[in-house]
Design an enzyme around this catalytic site. Structure first.
Site, PDB file in Angstrom:
ATOM      1  N   LYS A  38       0.844  -1.206   0.000  1.00  0.00           N
ATOM      2  CA  LYS A  38       0.000   0.000   0.000  1.00  0.00           C
ATOM      3  C   LYS A  38       0.880   1.257   0.000  1.00  0.00           C
ATOM      4  O   LYS A  38       2.097   1.171   0.224  1.00  0.00           O
ATOM      5  CB  LYS A  38      -0.924  -0.007   1.217  1.00  0.00           C
ATOM      6  CG  LYS A  38      -0.206   0.178   2.546  1.00  0.00           C
ATOM      7  CD  LYS A  38      -1.141  -0.032   3.726  1.00  0.00           C
ATOM      8  CE  LYS A  38      -0.381   0.091   5.029  1.00  0.00           C
ATOM      9  NZ  LYS A  38      -1.156  -0.414   6.163  1.00  0.00           N
ATOM     10  N   TYR A 276      14.838  31.000   2.543  1.00  0.00           N
ATOM     11  CA  TYR A 276      13.660  31.751   3.002  1.00  0.00           C
ATOM     12  C   TYR A 276      13.699  32.007   4.501  1.00  0.00           C
ATOM     13  O   TYR A 276      14.068  31.117   5.273  1.00  0.00           O
ATOM     14  CB  TYR A 276      12.383  30.966   2.709  1.00  0.00           C
ATOM     15  CG  TYR A 276      12.028  30.828   1.259  1.00  0.00           C
ATOM     16  CD1 TYR A 276      11.817  31.956   0.464  1.00  0.00           C
ATOM     17  CD2 TYR A 276      11.873  29.572   0.694  1.00  0.00           C
ATOM     18  CE1 TYR A 276      11.467  31.816  -0.870  1.00  0.00           C
ATOM     19  CE2 TYR A 276      11.520  29.428  -0.635  1.00  0.00           C
ATOM     20  CZ  TYR A 276      11.314  30.550  -1.423  1.00  0.00           C
ATOM     21  OH  TYR A 276      10.966  30.408  -2.722  1.00  0.00           O
TER      22      TYR A 276
HETATM   23  C1  LIG Z   1      -0.416  -1.332   6.933  1.00  0.00           C
HETATM   24  C2  LIG Z   1      -0.993  -2.549   7.457  1.00  0.00           C
HETATM   25  C3  LIG Z   1      -0.197  -3.670   7.717  1.00  0.00           C
HETATM   26  C4  LIG Z   1       1.313  -3.635   7.642  1.00  0.00           C
HETATM   27  O1  LIG Z   1       1.812  -2.948   8.781  1.00  0.00           O
HETATM   28  P1  LIG Z   1       3.369  -2.820   9.089  1.00  0.00           P
HETATM   29  O2  LIG Z   1       3.435  -2.255  10.465  1.00  0.00           O
HETATM   30  O3  LIG Z   1       3.934  -1.879   8.071  1.00  0.00           O
HETATM   31  O4  LIG Z   1       3.970  -4.163   8.969  1.00  0.00           O
HETATM   32  C5  LIG Z   1      -0.840  -4.837   8.079  1.00  0.00           C
HETATM   33  N1  LIG Z   1      -2.202  -4.888   8.217  1.00  0.00           N
HETATM   34  C6  LIG Z   1      -2.986  -3.809   8.009  1.00  0.00           C
HETATM   35  C7  LIG Z   1      -4.455  -3.916   8.194  1.00  0.00           C
HETATM   36  C8  LIG Z   1      -2.424  -2.611   7.645  1.00  0.00           C
HETATM   37  O5  LIG Z   1      -3.194  -1.551   7.450  1.00  0.00           O
END
Ligand SMILES: *Cc1c(COP(=O)(O)O)cnc(C)c1O
Length: 384
Positions: A38, A276
């Site tokens: 993701k 800046y």
């Molecule tokens: C993002 C996510 C993960 C992975 O989490 P990490 O801490 O990056 O390993 C797993 N399950 C869900 C539901 C998530 O949203």
């Protein structure tokens, strides 16, 4: 000097990614392995990551947050399973079928829509129920279960839920895991309620990185790590908990290196201001290098006057404010800096390692955010 490809680029190490997968699958042997890609693969680049992940036989699943990401995975050639963790529009059931996506469900309306559509086309859909165990984010409670059971029974295409899952609220941020234990008990309780309503799932999954690393009993049938896949520990606390239990060092290696080049060298007189707001003033004759990277690219403005970058294996402090597309580094004490000299923003140069963890500390956030906010526009290259 290598040929100039871009003034800014990200290198993605295949070797590091495969090593991290091996470490994780050794921690969760014989479990289904779902790689979380993701948020543009935590800023690494989703299509590049899928290109590498396709070659690793240990990876069975990808998890994504949105339908757009799921489609990107298919377009990058991913043929195995995809679990969609986030919400989907109620009407977006065609895409579920067309791209063969397994959605997480937490609304009966959505489940009803999928069932209707899939029955119409004589298809089957694998759905995963998200159970609320105390994170109070997405998920359904005990009293919702009978309503879901009804919908499952209504449509042939749905069958029983393929999966049931939950997500822990407090594993990363502490070395005290009592809340995780509580959530695990809640999860088991809800599974019993599902079974009593004749919708026992085929697979159960709860483990993100921290749970995968620290708690065998959260693995169930599948683990779905994200950050550790990319070579980072979820937190210091996770690392400490792992070490306290006698866990191994060197499990993970960062996959990503972020680089740029100096596009102008400049000599400044004492008392000159930089950038800046004139927040930085030189105290002596100084040399600065202009770097064509800014907050637009994901280099947080909070790093102004705080961070350093690596140039010729040495630390070069950022002077003045980070601009939208440019920033300035002090190279007064670094010999032999040339025009178009390489600069490392995240990564290693000789013995110096500049990790997303350090940048996160300076920016008062977590490594996840530093990585995830790297712009999708940056040129990315897969390296050995
Ligand atoms: C993002 C996510 C993960 C992975 O989490 P990490 O801490 O990056 O390993 C797993 N399950 C869900 C539901 C998530 O949203």
């Amino acid at each position: 000097m290598p040929p100039i490809r871009k003034l800014q680029w990200i290198e993605l190490s295949q070797k590091a990614l495969h090593k991290n997968i091996l470490s994780l699958t050794n921690l969760a042997p014989n479990k289904i392995f779902a790689a979380c890609v993701k948020s543009n693969a935590y800023g690494h680049g989703i299509s590049e990551m899928v290109t590498i992940l396709k070659e690793n036989r240990r990876v069975n699943y990808l998890t994504v947050h949105s339908m757009r990401e799921a489609i990107k995975c298919r377009r990058a050639g991913w043929r195995k399973q995809i679990l969609l963790l986030g919400p989907v529009e109620l009407c977006d059931t065609d895409a579920i079928l067309e791209f063969d996506i397994e959605p997480i469900v937490f609304n009966t309306q959505f489940l009803d829509n999928i069932g209707k559509q899939a029955d119409k086309f004589n298809r089957t859909v694998k759905t995963h129920i998200k159970l609320e165990t105390g994170t109070n984010r997405q998920g359904i409670t005990e009293k919702d279960i009978p309503k879901f059971a009804k919908v499952y029974k209504k449509y042939k295409s749905l069958g029983k839920p393929y999966g049931a899952s939950t997500h822990f609220a407090n594993i990363e941020d502490t070395t005290n895991h009592s809340y995780a234990e509580y959530q695990l008990e809640q999860f088991k309780k809800l599974l019993k309620v599902m079974a009593a309503h004749d919708i026992a799932p085929k697979i159960k999954h709860t483990a993100s990185s921290a749970a995968t690393i620290l708690f065998g009993k959260t693995h169930f049938d599948m683990v779905r790590p994200g950050i550790s896949l990319y070579g980072y520990w979820p937190s210091k606390e996770t690392y400490l908990s792992h070490k306290l239990e006698g866990g191994k060092n060197n499990l993970f290696k960062p996959v990503l290196t972020w680089k740029s080049r100096i596009t102008q060298l400049k000599k400044l007189e004492p008392d000159s201001f930089i950038s800046y707001g004139c927040t930085y003033q030189t105290t002596a004759k100084s040399k600065i290098g202009i770097i064509p990277v800014g907050y637009y690219d994901g280099y947080d403005r909070a790093l102004s006057n705080k961070a350093y970058v690596l140039i010729n294996g040495k630390r070069a402090p950022i002077r003045g404010r980070v601009c939208m597309n440019l920033m300035m580094a002090d190279i007064s004490d670094i010999p032999k800096v040339k025009l178009e000299n390489e600069v490392t923003l995240i990564g290693k140069e000789n013995k110096e390692e500049l990790s997303a963890n350090r940048i996160a500390e300076w920016a008062d956030t977590i490594n996840y955010e530093i990585l995830a906010r790297l712009s999708g526009e940056i040129y990315r290259e897969i390296v050995l």
